[in-house]
Scaffold this active site. Structure first.
Site, PDB file in Angstrom:
ATOM      1  N   ASP A 139       0.832  -1.209   0.000  1.00  0.00           N
ATOM      2  CA  ASP A 139       0.000   0.000   0.000  1.00  0.00           C
ATOM      3  C   ASP A 139       0.862   1.253   0.000  1.00  0.00           C
ATOM      4  O   ASP A 139       1.793   1.381   0.814  1.00  0.00           O
ATOM      5  CB  ASP A 139      -0.863   0.040   1.273  1.00  0.00           C
ATOM      6  CG  ASP A 139      -2.263  -0.472   1.030  1.00  0.00           C
ATOM      7  OD1 ASP A 139      -2.740  -0.413  -0.124  1.00  0.00           O
ATOM      8  OD2 ASP A 139      -2.892  -0.935   2.003  1.00  0.00           O
ATOM      9  N   LYS A 169      -0.316  -0.589  -4.302  1.00  0.00           N
ATOM     10  CA  LYS A 169      -1.771  -0.375  -4.311  1.00  0.00           C
ATOM     11  C   LYS A 169      -2.040   1.038  -3.821  1.00  0.00           C
ATOM     12  O   LYS A 169      -1.339   1.530  -2.936  1.00  0.00           O
ATOM     13  CB  LYS A 169      -2.466  -1.385  -3.402  1.00  0.00           C
ATOM     14  CG  LYS A 169      -3.960  -1.127  -3.240  1.00  0.00           C
ATOM     15  CD  LYS A 169      -4.698  -2.318  -2.633  1.00  0.00           C
ATOM     16  CE  LYS A 169      -4.755  -2.354  -1.130  1.00  0.00           C
ATOM     17  NZ  LYS A 169      -5.384  -1.177  -0.488  1.00  0.00           N
ATOM     18  N   GLU A 171      -5.490   4.017  -3.188  1.00  0.00           N
ATOM     19  CA  GLU A 171      -6.938   4.168  -3.080  1.00  0.00           C
ATOM     20  C   GLU A 171      -7.448   5.292  -3.977  1.00  0.00           C
ATOM     21  O   GLU A 171      -6.830   6.351  -4.058  1.00  0.00           O
ATOM     22  CB  GLU A 171      -7.311   4.473  -1.614  1.00  0.00           C
ATOM     23  CG  GLU A 171      -6.946   3.347  -0.660  1.00  0.00           C
ATOM     24  CD  GLU A 171      -7.332   3.648   0.793  1.00  0.00           C
ATOM     25  OE1 GLU A 171      -7.943   4.701   1.062  1.00  0.00           O
ATOM     26  OE2 GLU A 171      -7.003   2.814   1.655  1.00  0.00           O
ATOM     27  N   GLU A 238     -13.903  -2.709  -1.667  1.00  0.00           N
ATOM     28  CA  GLU A 238     -14.109  -2.865  -0.223  1.00  0.00           C
ATOM     29  C   GLU A 238     -15.510  -2.422   0.180  1.00  0.00           C
ATOM     30  O   GLU A 238     -15.948  -1.309  -0.126  1.00  0.00           O
ATOM     31  CB  GLU A 238     -13.053  -2.055   0.548  1.00  0.00           C
ATOM     32  CG  GLU A 238     -13.207  -2.210   2.051  1.00  0.00           C
ATOM     33  CD  GLU A 238     -11.975  -1.801   2.861  1.00  0.00           C
ATOM     34  OE1 GLU A 238     -10.923  -1.505   2.266  1.00  0.00           O
ATOM     35  OE2 GLU A 238     -12.082  -1.796   4.102  1.00  0.00           O
TER      36      GLU A 238
HETATM   37  O1  KIV Z   1      -4.642  -2.171   4.224  1.00  0.00           O
HETATM   38  C1  KIV Z   1      -5.346  -3.167   4.025  1.00  0.00           C
HETATM   39  O2  KIV Z   1      -5.318  -4.143   4.774  1.00  0.00           O
HETATM   40  C2  KIV Z   1      -6.235  -3.158   2.868  1.00  0.00           C
HETATM   41  C3  KIV Z   1      -7.188  -4.298   2.731  1.00  0.00           C
HETATM   42  C4  KIV Z   1      -8.315  -4.104   3.655  1.00  0.00           C
HETATM   43  C5  KIV Z   1      -7.626  -4.474   1.338  1.00  0.00           C
HETATM   44  O3  KIV Z   1      -6.191  -2.264   2.087  1.00  0.00           O
END
Ligand code: KIV
Length: 320
Positions: A139, A169, A171, A238
């Site tokens: 992330d 990843k 958002e 989500e």
């Molecule tokens: O940070 C995380 O765990 C997530 C998941 C909930 C997809 O983004």
């Protein structure tokens, strides 16, 4: 096109310079032979199932895409440390997400907002060291990509370079289009994340189900199409209605990976600490707990404390 389609594999099997020299200088027969050999090697190393060992090789974006194409569901879990990542990888997880949920479950913050890029890189390094099969996605934390695409690219490059992860990843949809484009242009695979996006929790004001109203559902459908068109290799959905997940998953070629998004997603993800029952009070409807480790670890710890207090640990055979 064969070579361009799987650069990561080619880099490990032969040098780009060599291919270019061959393309320019070598006779046609030699070039064809050489490309045939590369093709053969790629077939062995990139197919989901190895013809040689019968075992699954490293999961790549191509493998993830192939899973959707043949209707095989994708299994993803979060991981933040070496020991857990090793267990999950050996158990056959397809994707490990170094999620910014580390902010909650590892650091004890109320939201995902406080975790920093340096901290995400530390977690990602630990996970990458443990993994031999799963794809590792990291992330981009809050504040590391929203300001502009240059900052986004430099954050993504830091993650890839310093951790050895395989993808990032982030958002959002149209709002982060420029950042996604720029990161993809640098050759870094991007996973999108739509629906409930926890980095915007103070805007939403609640963790309840998203896109129940048509206006928000329509934006989500458009954002999913946009992320696909930009070149994202998958999208996390989500906490949205199952019917919306179905429509979105059927409308795009790239896989969707759901959390609280129902059974129609092309894959599922859970926060590992929730799935194993390490967290205690988080009990949303979508969460299936496979263990109650809070209870199990508590019992083991009580036993240990008692053994020490009663001078029953260590015994004669447990000392030098
Ligand atoms: O940070 C995380 O765990 C997530 C998941 C909930 C997809 O983004």
């Amino acid at each position: 096109s064969l070579v361009a389609a799987t650069p990561a594999v080619c880099v490990t099997t032969c040098s780009w310079d060599y291919i270019i020299v061959l393309n320019k200088a070598a006779p046609k027969e030699v070039r064809l032979f050489f490309l045939g050999a590369i093709h053969f090697f790629q077939t062995l190393t990139t197919l989901p199932m190895s013809a040689v060992t019968g075992e699954v090789k490293r999961v790549t974006t191509h493998v993830i895409q192939a899973m959707k194409s043949r209707g095989e569901k994708i299994a993803m879990l979060t991981a933040y440390d070496f020991s857990m990542a090793r267990m999950l990888d050996e158990a056959g997880i397809d994707i490990l997400l170094v999620g910014d949920s580390a902010s909650n479950v590892m650091a004890g913050h109320e939201t995902t907002l406080p975790i920093t890029l340096d901290q995400m890189i530390y977690h990602a390094q630990s996970v990458v060291r443990a993994v031999s099969r799963a794809m590792v996605v990291v992330d981009l934390p809050f504040g590391s990509y929203q300001a502009n695409s240059e900052i986004a690219l430099s954050s993504a490059i830091r993650i890839m370079k310093e951790s050895g992860a395989h993808a990032v990843k982030l958002e959002g949809g149209a709002e982060v289009e420029d950042s996604i484009k720029r990161i993809l242009m640098a050759g870094i695979p991007v996973m999108g994340h739509l629906g409930l996006t926890p980095q915007s929790i103070y805007k939403f004001g609640t963790y309840s189900v998203r896109a129940k109203e048509e206006e928000e559902a329509q934006k989500l459908r458009e954002d999913a199409k946009l992320l696909e068109a930009l070149g994202c290799f998958a999208i996390v959905l989500e906490k949205i209605p199952a019917t919306l997940t179905k429509t979105v998953s059927e409308s795009i070629e790239i896989p969707t990976i759901g959390i609280g998004a129902g059974k129609h997603a092309d894959g599922q993800v859970l926060v590992t600490h929730d799935m194993l029952g390490i967290t205690k009070d988080f009990k949303p409807r979508f969460l299936r707990r496979y263990l109650d480790l809070f209870e199990t670890i508590g019992l083991a710890t009580k036993q240990y404390v008692s053994d020490v207090k009663k001078k029953e640990f260590p015994n004669d055979s447990e000392q030098y």
